[in-house]
Design a protein around this motif. Structure first.
Motif, PDB file in Angstrom:
ATOM      1  N   SER A 101       0.841  -1.186   0.000  1.00 31.84           N
ATOM      2  CA  SER A 101       0.000   0.000   0.000  1.00 31.84           C
ATOM      3  C   SER A 101       0.877   1.237   0.000  1.00 31.84           C
ATOM      4  O   SER A 101       2.007   1.214   0.490  1.00 31.84           O
ATOM      5  CB  SER A 101      -0.903   0.019   1.238  1.00 31.84           C
ATOM      6  N   ASN A 103      -0.074   3.726   1.731  1.00 31.97           N
ATOM      7  CA  ASN A 103      -0.214   4.129   3.120  1.00 31.97           C
ATOM      8  C   ASN A 103       0.793   3.361   3.974  1.00 31.97           C
ATOM      9  O   ASN A 103       1.171   2.240   3.641  1.00 31.97           O
ATOM     10  CB  ASN A 103      -1.628   3.833   3.627  1.00 31.97           C
ATOM     11  N   ASP A 104       1.206   3.961   5.069  1.00 33.13           N
ATOM     12  CA  ASP A 104       2.144   3.297   5.966  1.00 33.13           C
ATOM     13  C   ASP A 104       1.402   2.237   6.761  1.00 33.13           C
ATOM     14  O   ASP A 104       0.517   2.552   7.552  1.00 33.13           O
ATOM     15  CB  ASP A 104       2.779   4.332   6.904  1.00 33.13           C
ATOM     16  N   ARG A 105       1.734   0.958   6.530  1.00 39.55           N
ATOM     17  CA  ARG A 105       1.067  -0.144   7.201  1.00 39.55           C
ATOM     18  C   ARG A 105       2.102  -1.047   7.863  1.00 39.55           C
ATOM     19  O   ARG A 105       3.230  -1.172   7.381  1.00 39.55           O
ATOM     20  CB  ARG A 105       0.271  -0.977   6.192  1.00 39.55           C
ATOM     21  N   GLU A 302      -8.570   3.427   4.455  1.00 37.29           N
ATOM     22  CA  GLU A 302      -8.241   3.972   3.142  1.00 37.29           C
ATOM     23  C   GLU A 302      -6.957   3.326   2.641  1.00 37.29           C
ATOM     24  O   GLU A 302      -6.003   3.138   3.390  1.00 37.29           O
ATOM     25  CB  GLU A 302      -8.069   5.490   3.225  1.00 37.29           C
ATOM     26  N   ILE A 303      -6.938   2.985   1.361  1.00 34.58           N
ATOM     27  CA  ILE A 303      -5.808   2.261   0.784  1.00 34.58           C
ATOM     28  C   ILE A 303      -5.292   2.990  -0.446  1.00 34.58           C
ATOM     29  O   ILE A 303      -6.064   3.294  -1.364  1.00 34.58           O
ATOM     30  CB  ILE A 303      -6.229   0.835   0.380  1.00 34.58           C
ATOM     31  N   GLY A 304      -4.009   3.267  -0.475  1.00 33.51           N
ATOM     32  CA  GLY A 304      -3.349   3.744  -1.678  1.00 33.51           C
ATOM     33  C   GLY A 304      -2.786   2.553  -2.413  1.00 33.51           C
ATOM     34  O   GLY A 304      -1.874   1.875  -1.918  1.00 33.51           O
ATOM     35  N   THR A 309      -6.641   5.565  -4.992  1.00 33.06           N
ATOM     36  CA  THR A 309      -6.960   5.635  -3.575  1.00 33.06           C
ATOM     37  C   THR A 309      -8.338   5.039  -3.357  1.00 33.06           C
ATOM     38  O   THR A 309      -9.336   5.532  -3.895  1.00 33.06           O
ATOM     39  CB  THR A 309      -6.941   7.091  -3.065  1.00 33.06           C
TER      40      THR A 309
END
Length: 386
Positions: A101, A103-105, A302-304, A309
């Motif tokens: 992702s 996003n930071d996961r 929310e996922i990039g 997005t």
């Protein structure tokens, strides 16, 4: 565990394309979260793909998706809950997003991982954690395709009936030996019992695996060789010319999507697991469009994802939580066969990813395959102890 503690983790630095075992801060569980000491991780093709072709370039990431381990700490708001998953010492498995992702996961290839408690499942005492590590992401992926997106009869969410669909209900799984395909077949047989209607389960796979796929828990009625160019015709023959009512394309790359579509009845539906951009197929050329969605929707955030997005999807998260609750402490889903790899985290990088890069879904690297654990993967999953 104090916030200053460190652990070992497989860390990816996208800007330099560096992938190495490094010291990383131990995550701290927040509301509704548990901290798990990781005992085993399973490797997925998506993990190596998104390291080789990074989705995000802005930060270093812990890599990895599937894990199993033991709960060591819980969020303060969970301490009075009776759910077995929020008890220190509980054996659980789950999935996180890692570097898959923008996003930071958190990632799973680490000594510790934090997860929402209801996105994990309780591992029965008779199931080794190494085997449990194989189930979460691909099991949920298969369940999403069948139950959540196609409306297949489901014992734990949504409808439990096929309605007025004529028996037998023809179902195709293309890529029957993939991890998603192996779980999809098991879920089809569970749905058959739930709905009380006979399912004619048809699989496309290598002939060398047909005997295994005819056995429990898959119990395929018909198997065709995907290497034969006329395999879609063989599928239609197996339906008496009616075509398939439901199909799963567990590969979803290139021509597979159009070929699966060609087996459908006029009212048929099918699920694909890669977008046109990732899978390299032409959606506009298909008369019947596949239902497509990433497994990450189940995280409910929310996922990039590959330039898109995706907004948080609360319903997809409710489905994921229901799925994990359903499989907790049960034998409804059997783990896929594992190849327990020698070594630890360092070998994930040097050997595990190299084996996956030589799979049919990724580009080859010329890996020397003289050793047994470096042989091509088929109908099994690579697992490392942490």
């Amino acid at each position: 565990m104090a916030g200053g503690d460190e652990m070992k983790a497989v860390v990816f630095r996208p800007q330099s394309q560096s992938l190495a075992v490094e010291d990383f801060a131990v995550p701290i569980p927040g509301p509704r979260q548990i901290l798990i000491k990781v005992h085993a991780v399973a490797l997925n093709t998506v993990d190596v793909m998104n390291v080789d072709h990074p989705i995000a370039l802005q930060s270093m990431r812990v890599v990895g998706t599937d894990f199993a381990g033991v709960v060591t700490k819980v969020g303060d708001d969970l301490k009075h809950m009776s759910d077995t998953r929020v008890k220190v010492g509980a054996r659980v498995a789950g999935f996180v997003q890692g570097a898959n992702s923008a996003n930071d996961r958190p990632g799973a290839y680490a000594e510790y991982v934090v997860s929402d408690y209801d996105l994990t499942w309780s591992v029965a005492d008779n199931v080794p954690l190494e085997n449990a590590a194989t189930i979460s992401m691909c099991g949920l992926t298969a369940a999403q395709g069948l139950f959540y997106r196609l409306g297949f009869p489901c014992p734990f969410y949504g409808t439990s009936t096929f309605g007025d669909i004529e028996e037998p209900v023809n179902v195709l799984i293309y890529g029957a030996t993939t991890n998603v395909g192996l779980f999809a077949a098991q879920l089809v047989r569970i749905a058959e019992k739930t709905a009380g209607k006979k399912i004619n389960l048809i699989g496309a796979a290598s002939t060398s695996k047909h005997a295994s796929l005819k056995e429990s828990p898959f119990n395929y009625d018909v198997l065709v060789d995907y290497k034969e160019p006329d395999w879609p015709e063989r599928v239609r023959e197996a339906t008496g010319g009616r075509g398939v009512m439901f199909a799963v394309d567990a590969v979803s790359v290139g021509a597979t999507v159009a070929m699966v579509e060609s087996t459908l009845s006029p009212l048929g539906r099918f699920a694909a697991y890669r977008t046109p951009a990732i899978g390299g197929f032409d959606m506009a050329a298909l008369k019947i469009k596949p239902v497509v969605g990433p497994v990450w929707e189940g995280l409910g955030v929310e996922i990039g994802y590959h330039g898109v997005t995706l907004p948080a999807n609360p319903e997809a998260r409710r489905f994921a939580a229901a799925f994990f609750k359903y499989i907790s402490n049960t034998s409804f889903l059997l783990p896929v066969p594992i190849r327990l790899m020698p070594g630890g985290m360092d070998e994930i990088i040097s050997e595990g990813f190299a084996v996956l890069r030589n799979s049919s879904l990724t580009s080859g690297t010329g890996l020397d395959r003289k050793e047994a654990h470096l042989q091509p993967v088929s109908m099994e999953k690579l697992v490392y102890k942490i």
